[in-house]
Design a protein around this motif. Structure first.
Motif, PDB file in Angstrom:
ATOM      1  N   THR A  90      10.149  95.343 -17.944  1.00 32.81           N
ATOM      2  CA  THR A  90       8.823  95.549 -17.827  1.00 32.81           C
ATOM      3  C   THR A  90       8.308  95.243 -19.278  1.00 32.81           C
ATOM      4  O   THR A  90       8.691  96.164 -20.371  1.00 32.81           O
ATOM      5  N   LEU A  91       6.958  94.793 -19.763  1.00 33.96           N
ATOM      6  CA  LEU A  91       6.290  94.340 -20.502  1.00 33.96           C
ATOM      7  C   LEU A  91       5.028  94.434 -20.447  1.00 33.96           C
ATOM      8  O   LEU A  91       4.030  94.293 -19.776  1.00 33.96           O
ATOM      9  N   ARG A  92       3.920  95.506 -21.210  1.00 34.16           N
ATOM     10  CA  ARG A  92       2.534  96.191 -21.328  1.00 34.16           C
ATOM     11  C   ARG A  92       2.398  96.036 -22.273  1.00 34.16           C
ATOM     12  O   ARG A  92       2.803  96.420 -23.007  1.00 34.16           O
ATOM     13  N   LEU A  93       1.443  95.088 -22.757  1.00 29.98           N
ATOM     14  CA  LEU A  93       0.696  95.464 -23.999  1.00 29.98           C
ATOM     15  C   LEU A  93      -0.677  95.392 -23.669  1.00 29.98           C
ATOM     16  O   LEU A  93      -1.380  94.511 -22.599  1.00 29.98           O
ATOM     17  N   SER A  94      -1.162  95.912 -24.248  1.00 33.36           N
ATOM     18  CA  SER A  94      -2.702  96.769 -24.164  1.00 33.36           C
ATOM     19  C   SER A  94      -3.420  97.057 -25.665  1.00 33.36           C
ATOM     20  O   SER A  94      -2.845  97.725 -26.005  1.00 33.36           O
ATOM     21  N   THR A  95      -5.202  96.735 -25.502  1.00 33.32           N
ATOM     22  CA  THR A  95      -5.890  97.286 -26.771  1.00 33.32           C
ATOM     23  C   THR A  95      -5.940  98.492 -25.874  1.00 33.32           C
ATOM     24  O   THR A  95      -5.634  99.277 -25.167  1.00 33.32           O
ATOM     25  N   HIS A 119      14.385  88.001 -17.626  1.00 30.82           N
ATOM     26  CA  HIS A 119      15.076  89.465 -16.428  1.00 30.82           C
ATOM     27  C   HIS A 119      13.967  90.634 -16.129  1.00 30.82           C
ATOM     28  O   HIS A 119      13.284  91.110 -15.687  1.00 30.82           O
ATOM     29  N   LEU A 120      12.641  89.045 -17.442  1.00 32.05           N
ATOM     30  CA  LEU A 120      11.568  89.741 -16.635  1.00 32.05           C
ATOM     31  C   LEU A 120      10.962  90.080 -15.580  1.00 32.05           C
ATOM     32  O   LEU A 120      10.199  88.580 -15.169  1.00 32.05           O
ATOM     33  N   LYS A 121      10.403  91.032 -15.269  1.00 31.40           N
ATOM     34  CA  LYS A 121       9.591  91.117 -13.754  1.00 31.40           C
ATOM     35  C   LYS A 121       7.990  91.431 -13.543  1.00 31.40           C
ATOM     36  O   LYS A 121       7.101  90.906 -12.797  1.00 31.40           O
ATOM     37  N   HIS A 122       7.998  91.944 -14.547  1.00 31.23           N
ATOM     38  CA  HIS A 122       6.443  92.815 -14.583  1.00 31.23           C
ATOM     39  C   HIS A 122       6.034  92.623 -15.967  1.00 31.23           C
ATOM     40  O   HIS A 122       6.381  93.123 -17.019  1.00 31.23           O
ATOM     41  N   LEU A 123       4.767  91.686 -15.619  1.00 35.75           N
ATOM     42  CA  LEU A 123       4.228  91.620 -17.325  1.00 35.75           C
ATOM     43  C   LEU A 123       2.815  91.982 -17.268  1.00 35.75           C
ATOM     44  O   LEU A 123       2.359  91.083 -16.017  1.00 35.75           O
ATOM     45  N   GLU A 124       1.778  92.714 -18.310  1.00 38.37           N
ATOM     46  CA  GLU A 124       0.757  93.493 -18.122  1.00 38.37           C
ATOM     47  C   GLU A 124       0.282  93.256 -18.942  1.00 38.37           C
ATOM     48  O   GLU A 124       0.254  93.624 -19.836  1.00 38.37           O
ATOM     49  N   LEU A 125      -0.205  92.399 -19.516  1.00 39.21           N
ATOM     50  CA  LEU A 125      -1.394  91.870 -20.864  1.00 39.21           C
ATOM     51  C   LEU A 125      -3.077  92.786 -20.858  1.00 39.21           C
ATOM     52  O   LEU A 125      -3.771  91.779 -19.270  1.00 39.21           O
ATOM     53  N   PHE A 126      -3.290  93.393 -20.993  1.00 35.59           N
ATOM     54  CA  PHE A 126      -4.761  94.161 -21.206  1.00 35.59           C
ATOM     55  C   PHE A 126      -5.565  94.122 -22.389  1.00 35.59           C
ATOM     56  O   PHE A 126      -5.148  94.332 -23.156  1.00 35.59           O
ATOM     57  N   GLY A 127      -6.614  93.109 -22.194  1.00 32.73           N
ATOM     58  CA  GLY A 127      -7.454  92.472 -23.685  1.00 32.73           C
ATOM     59  C   GLY A 127      -5.913  91.974 -25.190  1.00 32.73           C
ATOM     60  O   GLY A 127      -6.813  91.948 -25.900  1.00 32.73           O
ATOM     61  N   VAL A 128      -5.241  91.231 -24.421  1.00 35.55           N
ATOM     62  CA  VAL A 128      -4.182  90.854 -25.325  1.00 35.55           C
ATOM     63  C   VAL A 128      -4.654  89.550 -24.959  1.00 35.55           C
ATOM     64  O   VAL A 128      -4.396  88.535 -23.744  1.00 35.55           O
ATOM     65  N   ARG A 129      -4.571  87.964 -25.449  1.00 38.35           N
ATOM     66  CA  ARG A 129      -4.375  87.253 -24.983  1.00 38.35           C
ATOM     67  C   ARG A 129      -4.117  86.503 -26.195  1.00 38.35           C
ATOM     68  O   ARG A 129      -3.957  86.126 -27.900  1.00 38.35           O
ATOM     69  N   PRO A 130      -3.649  84.482 -26.275  1.00 39.88           N
ATOM     70  CA  PRO A 130      -3.243  83.794 -27.025  1.00 39.88           C
ATOM     71  C   PRO A 130      -5.443  83.313 -27.869  1.00 39.88           C
ATOM     72  O   PRO A 130      -6.006  82.930 -27.322  1.00 39.88           O
ATOM     73  N   VAL A 131      -5.000  82.524 -28.263  1.00 41.02           N
ATOM     74  CA  VAL A 131      -5.517  81.241 -29.421  1.00 41.02           C
ATOM     75  C   VAL A 131      -5.847  80.325 -28.681  1.00 41.02           C
ATOM     76  O   VAL A 131      -5.544  80.152 -27.600  1.00 41.02           O
ATOM     77  N   GLU A 132      -7.095  80.243 -28.116  1.00 39.80           N
ATOM     78  CA  GLU A 132      -7.448  78.663 -28.047  1.00 39.80           C
ATOM     79  C   GLU A 132      -6.560  77.594 -27.376  1.00 39.80           C
ATOM     80  O   GLU A 132      -6.725  77.348 -26.552  1.00 39.80           O
TER      81      GLU A 132
END
Length: 142
Positions: A90-95, A119-132
């Motif tokens: 599980t990986l959670r990255l957020s602002t 083994h990554l099953k859960h990914l949450e990215l809130f306010g984290v994004r890649p460059v265009e």
């Protein structure tokens, strides 16, 4: 053993309990770096609010890590060190929640390193994004 470091005013992270710790929460502390987290080799869970470093390299050697949550990592731009966390589920990255209303985001070079985590099953990215330029756009079938 679970350790909570909450709003600690010290500039240096303690590491005297290291080996027996399987879960660590570092919550809005004033540490200049989390490099001392390397002294916690058996961590399975790490939760950090206000990540102080500009690189995720201090976390890359946490081979046992299965759960990682980072809230507010404003100086981080490269997720590549996370690719070495082979047990991560599980990986959670957020602002910060206050950033949502202001439209602020954390921009990272690419999300590609996350695709290599076996083994990554859960990914949450809130306010984290890649460059265009690294975004993948799906236009549907041709």
């Amino acid at each position: 053993m679970h350790v909570d470091l909450m709003r600690d005013k010290a500039r240096t992270m303690p590491q005297d309990e290291g080996v027996d710790v399987s879960a660590l929460r570092v919550w809005h502390c004033n540490y200049q770096s989390l490099a001392a987290v390397r002294g916690y080799p058996n961590l399975k869970t790490l939760v950090v609010a206000t990540y102080p470093d500009d690189s995720l390299e201090p976390l890359a050697d946490l081979e046992q890590l299965e759960y990682l949550s980072l809230l507010h990592l404003p100086a981080v731009t490269d997720l590549a060190p996370l690719a070495r966390l082979n047990r991560l589920r599980t990986l959670r990255l957020s602002t910060l929640p206050s950033w949502d209303s202001s439209g602020k985001v954390t921009t990272v070079e690419s999300l590609a390193p996350l695709a290599t985590l076996p083994h990554l099953k859960h990914l949450e990215l809130f306010g984290v994004r890649p460059v265009e330029s690294s975004r993948v756009v799906y236009d549907g079938p041709e």
